[in-house]
Design a protein around this motif. Structure first.
Motif, PDB file in Angstrom:
ATOM      1  N   LEU A 348       0.886  -1.169   0.000  1.00 40.91           N
ATOM      2  CA  LEU A 348       0.000   0.000   0.000  1.00 40.91           C
ATOM      3  C   LEU A 348       0.922   1.217   0.000  1.00 40.91           C
ATOM      4  N   HIS A 349       1.068   1.816  -1.170  1.00 43.61           N
ATOM      5  CA  HIS A 349       1.957   2.974  -1.289  1.00 43.61           C
ATOM      6  C   HIS A 349       1.458   4.102  -0.374  1.00 43.61           C
ATOM      7  N   PRO A 350       2.372   4.838   0.243  1.00 45.12           N
ATOM      8  CA  PRO A 350       1.909   5.914   1.139  1.00 45.12           C
ATOM      9  C   PRO A 350       0.978   6.913   0.452  1.00 45.12           C
ATOM     10  N   PHE A 351       1.173   7.178  -0.827  1.00 38.46           N
ATOM     11  CA  PHE A 351       0.258   8.105  -1.521  1.00 38.46           C
ATOM     12  C   PHE A 351      -1.141   7.486  -1.652  1.00 38.46           C
ATOM     13  N   LYS A 352      -1.177   6.161  -1.806  1.00 37.55           N
ATOM     14  CA  LYS A 352      -2.485   5.502  -1.893  1.00 37.55           C
ATOM     15  C   LYS A 352      -3.188   5.539  -0.537  1.00 37.55           C
ATOM     16  N   ALA A 353      -2.426   5.237   0.517  1.00 40.55           N
ATOM     17  CA  ALA A 353      -3.001   5.269   1.864  1.00 40.55           C
ATOM     18  C   ALA A 353      -3.485   6.684   2.193  1.00 40.55           C
ATOM     19  N   PHE A 354      -2.694   7.668   1.808  1.00 40.10           N
ATOM     20  CA  PHE A 354      -3.048   9.068   2.055  1.00 40.10           C
ATOM     21  C   PHE A 354      -4.310   9.450   1.270  1.00 40.10           C
ATOM     22  N   TYR A 355      -4.388   8.954   0.020  1.00 39.16           N
ATOM     23  CA  TYR A 355      -5.607   9.163  -0.780  1.00 39.16           C
ATOM     24  C   TYR A 355      -6.820   8.587  -0.043  1.00 39.16           C
ATOM     25  N   LEU A 356      -6.686   7.350   0.462  1.00 37.36           N
ATOM     26  CA  LEU A 356      -7.818   6.716   1.150  1.00 37.36           C
ATOM     27  C   LEU A 356      -8.243   7.519   2.384  1.00 37.36           C
ATOM     28  N   ALA A 357      -7.269   8.119   3.070  1.00 41.72           N
ATOM     29  CA  ALA A 357      -7.568   8.852   4.310  1.00 41.72           C
ATOM     30  C   ALA A 357      -8.121  10.251   4.052  1.00 41.72           C
ATOM     31  N   THR A 358      -8.001  10.725   2.801  1.00 41.30           N
ATOM     32  CA  THR A 358      -8.449  12.103   2.515  1.00 41.30           C
ATOM     33  C   THR A 358      -9.432  12.108   1.336  1.00 41.30           C
ATOM     34  N   LEU A 359      -8.902  12.307   0.118  1.00 45.93           N
ATOM     35  CA  LEU A 359      -9.788  12.447  -1.047  1.00 45.93           C
ATOM     36  C   LEU A 359     -10.619  11.200  -1.321  1.00 45.93           C
ATOM     37  N   GLY A 360     -10.028  10.013  -1.128  1.00 41.11           N
ATOM     38  CA  GLY A 360     -10.773   8.770  -1.364  1.00 41.11           C
ATOM     39  C   GLY A 360     -11.957   8.652  -0.413  1.00 41.11           C
ATOM     40  N   GLY A 361     -11.719   9.004   0.851  1.00 43.33           N
ATOM     41  CA  GLY A 361     -12.815   9.000   1.827  1.00 43.33           C
ATOM     42  C   GLY A 361     -13.883  10.014   1.442  1.00 43.33           C
ATOM     43  N   ALA A 362     -13.429  11.195   1.022  1.00 39.55           N
ATOM     44  CA  ALA A 362     -14.382  12.233   0.604  1.00 39.55           C
ATOM     45  C   ALA A 362     -15.205  11.750  -0.590  1.00 39.55           C
ATOM     46  N   ARG A 363     -14.555  11.041  -1.517  1.00 38.01           N
ATOM     47  CA  ARG A 363     -15.293  10.503  -2.676  1.00 38.01           C
ATOM     48  C   ARG A 363     -16.288   9.433  -2.255  1.00 38.01           C
ATOM     49  N   ALA A 364     -15.859   8.566  -1.337  1.00 36.39           N
ATOM     50  CA  ALA A 364     -16.773   7.531  -0.847  1.00 36.39           C
ATOM     51  C   ALA A 364     -18.017   8.171  -0.238  1.00 36.39           C
ATOM     52  N   LEU A 365     -17.834   9.360   0.358  1.00 37.64           N
ATOM     53  CA  LEU A 365     -18.957  10.067   0.987  1.00 37.64           C
ATOM     54  C   LEU A 365     -19.574  11.112   0.052  1.00 37.64           C
ATOM     55  N   ARG A 366     -19.137  11.124  -1.199  1.00 41.25           N
ATOM     56  CA  ARG A 366     -19.683  12.076  -2.196  1.00 41.25           C
ATOM     57  C   ARG A 366     -19.540  13.516  -1.725  1.00 41.25           C
ATOM     58  N   LEU A 367     -18.426  13.785  -1.044  1.00 41.17           N
ATOM     59  CA  LEU A 367     -18.182  15.140  -0.545  1.00 41.17           C
ATOM     60  C   LEU A 367     -16.913  15.739  -1.148  1.00 41.17           C
ATOM     61  N   ASP A 368     -16.415  15.113  -2.231  1.00 36.64           N
ATOM     62  CA  ASP A 368     -15.135  15.565  -2.777  1.00 36.64           C
ATOM     63  C   ASP A 368     -15.233  16.925  -3.470  1.00 36.64           C
ATOM     64  N   ASP A 369     -16.425  17.458  -3.620  1.00 35.07           N
ATOM     65  CA  ASP A 369     -16.529  18.836  -4.115  1.00 35.07           C
ATOM     66  C   ASP A 369     -16.432  19.846  -2.980  1.00 35.07           C
ATOM     67  N   ARG A 370     -16.258  19.380  -1.742  1.00 44.29           N
ATOM     68  CA  ARG A 370     -16.190  20.279  -0.585  1.00 44.29           C
ATOM     69  C   ARG A 370     -14.938  20.047   0.265  1.00 44.29           C
ATOM     70  N   ILE A 371     -14.537  18.769   0.412  1.00 45.64           N
ATOM     71  CA  ILE A 371     -13.438  18.436   1.328  1.00 45.64           C
ATOM     72  C   ILE A 371     -12.514  17.399   0.681  1.00 45.64           C
ATOM     73  N   GLY A 372     -11.404  17.104   1.355  1.00 47.48           N
ATOM     74  CA  GLY A 372     -10.530  16.010   0.923  1.00 47.48           C
ATOM     75  C   GLY A 372      -9.330  16.459   0.112  1.00 47.48           C
ATOM     76  N   SER A 373      -9.381  17.696  -0.408  1.00 49.73           N
ATOM     77  CA  SER A 373      -8.226  18.214  -1.156  1.00 49.73           C
ATOM     78  C   SER A 373      -8.213  19.732  -1.014  1.00 49.73           C
ATOM     79  N   PHE A 374      -7.134  20.335  -1.510  1.00 46.01           N
ATOM     80  CA  PHE A 374      -7.008  21.797  -1.428  1.00 46.01           C
ATOM     81  C   PHE A 374      -7.484  22.496  -2.698  1.00 46.01           C
TER      82      PHE A 374
END
Ligand code: GUN
Ligand code: ZN
Length: 432
Positions: A348-374
């Protein structure tokens, strides 16, 4: 208008590494500036460039030896189980009966619920988690108390009242009708209020009658922009039990499918023992899975097969699943996710794990238009991680050659101590 800029190293995920490759999945700026205006991300980039264009007099917050990232997203957690985290010796069904149900009984009292909600949210923020998908208890007032506490901190949170009308102690059950009516009242009162969202929350198939699941599906159809949050295929005895309770269904997921509970706002915790057909069905309905490695190891549930879910285009986020999970920290959760992958002969590459903890989680919650990235305009929910949080981390990081290595060491050695400050909508809500 208030603008403030934070100077540190900056890292955020912009895509799933599986779609664009590891290198292109993250943006990293060694000497960066994160510009926040009125609680939203205004810009992120190189400080040399941005300092030249910032309005005169803009306050610059210097954060040496720190990494700023988006706040973490926890896609599955139980706030009423805060007090039974780390309870000894059982697997899922006994753990529920011996520890969980008795603890959840106390949330009939709103004062108790309010006290725990406050402690729980502080713990999330101490660990750098700014958004979570949260189970309450069967009691309507448990969710009232939770939303009141989250609203006071202006946090983006999703929660719901548990639906359970059978196979549980009598002090902890509702009825199909009362569960429907209480959930509906909570949706009307809280969903879309500030940054709060509602999740229809049947605990899991064994504790809901067909009538209750049917009414949950009806409610979801009536409010298509609320979430559906439940457990799925976590433990082998649980799966056998579901088969015996619903012999007419082809499998565990098919129970939820039959009652129209799958869809783009449906989040299923665990999914450890799914078959290919179930993974495919989750993918085609846009449903998401919360990967909860500390819980899956602690409760002896099994090893989730992340690549297989992703082959079927299922959105996956990380969940702590406290109190079945053993840490509030998404860094520690990522660490355990890495080990779960290792035990299956994968990495599990650290960038993949980091994706899961931020933008990936936001996408799973359909909130990636508000949170998960800058992304410009996003809510300014971010955290400041301290490279010198502990002597060991500090020493280890001296040997790290690049951000991948630094991030990996943060995941393996980091925890709440690593989180120096946490911000919600640009307001500091935690300082170590
Ligand atoms: N399945 C049904 N309820 C629960 C719960 O509270 N925790 C976990 N981990 N699994 C469950
Ligand atoms: Zn859970």
């Amino acid at each position: 208008m208030t603008t403030r800029a934070y100077r540190a190293s900056l890292l955020h995920s912009i895509a799933n590494p599986d779609d664009v490759g590891i290198e292109a999945s993250c943006e990293y700026v060694e000497d960066g500036l994160l510009v926040v205006t009125d609680g939203r991300i205004e810009a992120m980039g190189n400080s040399n460039t941005l300092l030249l264009v910032l309005p005169k007099g803009t306050e610059i917050v210097e954060c040496p030896n720190c990494l700023i990232t988006p706040g973490f997203v926890d896609t599955h957690i139980h706030y009423p189980q805060t007090g039974i985290i780390a309870s000894y010796g059982e697997q899922l069904l006994d753990w529920l009966n011996n520890y969980t149900f008795p603890a959840e009984g106390a949330f009939a009292e709103k004062d108790t619920a309010a006290e725990v909600a406050d402690l729980f949210l502080k713990e999330l923020l101490r660990n750098g988690t700014t958004t979570a998908l949260v189970f309450g208890t069967v009691h309507k007032q448990s969710v009232e108390a939770f939303f009141e506490a989250a609203q006071a901190l202006n946090l983006r949170m999703i929660a719901g009242k548990v639906l359970m009308d059978r196979n549980a102690p009598e002090y902890l059950v509702d009825t199909p009708e009362s569960g429907y009516a209480d959930s509906k009242a909570l949706i009307e009162r809280w969903h879309g209020k500030g940054r709060l969202h509602y999740a229809i929350t049947p605990r899991f198939a064994p504790t809901s009658s067909p009538e209750q699941l049917s009414l949950a599906g009806k409610l979801l159809a009536e409010y298509p922009d609320v979430y559906m949050h439940t457990h799925l295929s976590e433990n082998l005895k649980e799966i056998e039990w579901v088969k015996s309770l619903f012999p007419e269904r082809s499998g565990y997921l098919d129970v939820y499918d039959h009652y129209k509970l799958l869809g783009p706002r449906s989040v299923f915790a665990h999914g450890v023992h799914l078959c290919d057909g179930e993974c495919a069905r989750l993918g085609e309905t846009g449903s998401a899975v919360a990967f909860c490695p500390t819980s899956n190891l602690f409760l002896g549930s099994g090893l989730m097969n992340l690549p297989r879910l992703e082959q079927h285009k299922v959105n996956v986020g990380l969940g702590t699943d406290v109190g079945g999970g053993t840490s509030f920290s998404l860094l520690q959760t990522a660490q355990e996710a890495y080990k779960v992958m290792q035990l299956q002969g994968k990495n599990l590459h650290p960038f993949k794990a980091f994706y899961l903890a931020t933008l990936g989680g936001a996408r799973a919650l359909r909130l990636d238009d508000r949170i998960g990235s800058f992304t410009q305009g996003n809510d300014a929910d971010f955290i400041i991680l301290d490279y010198h949080a502990t002597p060991l981390l500090s020493y280890r990081l001296k040997q790290a050659k690049n951000i991948e290595e630094r991030l990996f060491a943060l995941m393996m050695l980091g925890d709440d101590r690593t989180v120096k400050e946490t911000y919600s909508m640009g307001v500091k809500v935690h300082q170590r």
